[in-house]
Design a protein around this motif. Structure first.
Motif, short mmCIF file in Angstrom:
data_model
loop_
_atom_site.label_atom_id
_atom_site.label_comp_id
_atom_site.label_asym_id
_atom_site.label_seq_id
_atom_site.Cartn_x
_atom_site.Cartn_y
_atom_site.Cartn_z
N VAL A 1 8.44 -1.96 27.78
CA VAL A 1 7.08 -2.55 28.25
C VAL A 1 6.98 -3.41 29.37
O VAL A 1 6.35 -3.33 30.36
CB VAL A 1 6.16 -3.22 27.06
N GLY B 1 0.83 -2.43 26.38
CA GLY B 1 1.32 -1.26 26.99
C GLY B 1 0.51 -0.04 26.87
O GLY B 1 -0.27 0.35 27.72
N PHE C 1 8.41 -1.79 32.42
CA PHE C 1 7.40 -0.87 32.81
C PHE C 1 6.21 -1.69 33.84
O PHE C 1 5.73 -0.99 34.93
CB PHE C 1 6.61 -0.04 31.60
N LEU D 1 6.52 4.64 30.73
CA LEU D 1 6.70 3.93 29.54
C LEU D 1 7.55 4.44 28.43
O LEU D 1 8.34 3.90 27.88
CB LEU D 1 5.04 3.54 29.15
N CYS E 1 4.14 -3.79 23.02
CA CYS E 1 4.37 -2.10 23.27
C CYS E 1 2.95 -1.64 23.16
O CYS E 1 2.85 -0.55 23.98
CB CYS E 1 5.17 -1.75 22.43
#
Length: 221
Positions: free
Chosen positions: A68, A173, A71, A9, A169
């Protein structure tokens, strides 16, 4: 492993920061024709409002949203579920969220005052004050609204997109990784809130943003 997920990330965020910067420069050149060397000063001028808005939207997209999402595609079979997107939202949840935010407004004000009362060395205080003044100048350029069209653009670019992308994020995330890694929400929410506040580079707004980050973190969890 969760440390590997964190590394992926952060690597994607770093790549997004670089790509977003390059794309922003390209947008600036196309929309203004102005040289790159004077870009920092020119971005404070109201005649370049729409170029500033375009760069703001693109940079937050590449730095916060896209890393994100990529990811989640790499590390999870159901990326939307991992990111917390849920279509089953009812009015009670919405009312609870608004209620929490309204009740915490006084706390934010108190924390802002507390932040200013914490004793720090004079040299630090002068440096932090200069940073806040520079931020105020930048924000004044961003909110230079004198028409309804600019109001709508600002509402989306300044009000909606950064909030959505930053929450993806940090909460969807980072916090999601930390909750799984630490096997619980408390440390994950606190650590994410610290990082969320620190990245804004504002000493006098640190406790307020930490508080807001914690509240959003608990709501998300």
């Amino acid at each position: 492993t969760y440390p590997a997920q964190l590394g992926i990330l952060l690597g994607l965020v770093g790549a997004g920061l670089i790509i977003g910067g390059l794309v922003s420069v390209a947008i600036w050149l196309m929309m203004t024709g102005r040289p790159i060397l004077g870009m920092a000063d020119d971005m404070l001028k109201p005649q370049y409002y729409y170029a500033i808005m375009a760069i703001q939207g693109v940079s937050t997209f590449f730095m916060f949203f896209l890393p994100v999402y990529i990811f989640a595609l790499i590390c999870y079979r159901k990326p939307s579920k991992f990111l917390g997107f849920n279509t089953n939202v009812n009015y009670k949840q919405v009312l609870i969220v608004f209620g929490i935010l309204i009740l915490t407004f006084p706390l934010s004000g108190a924390l802002a005052n507390l932040n200013e009362l914490i004793p720090i060395p004079k040299a630090w205080a002068l440096k932090f004050k200069a940073m806040e003044d520079a931020r105020a100048v930048q924000e004044a350029a961003l909110i230079n609204i004198n028409s309804f069209s600019k109001y709508l653009v600002s509402l989306i670019i300044i009000g909606l997109l950064p909030g959505l992308f930053e929450e993806m994020c940090f909460r969807a995330g980072l916090q999601n990784i930390f909750v799984r890694w630490f096997k619980g929400p408390w440390a994950a929410i606190i650590l994410t809130s610290i990082l969320f506040s620190a990245i804004h580079l504002s000493y006098y707004g640190f406790l307020v943003r930490f508080d807001l980050g914690g509240i959003r973190g608990f709501i998300f969890y």
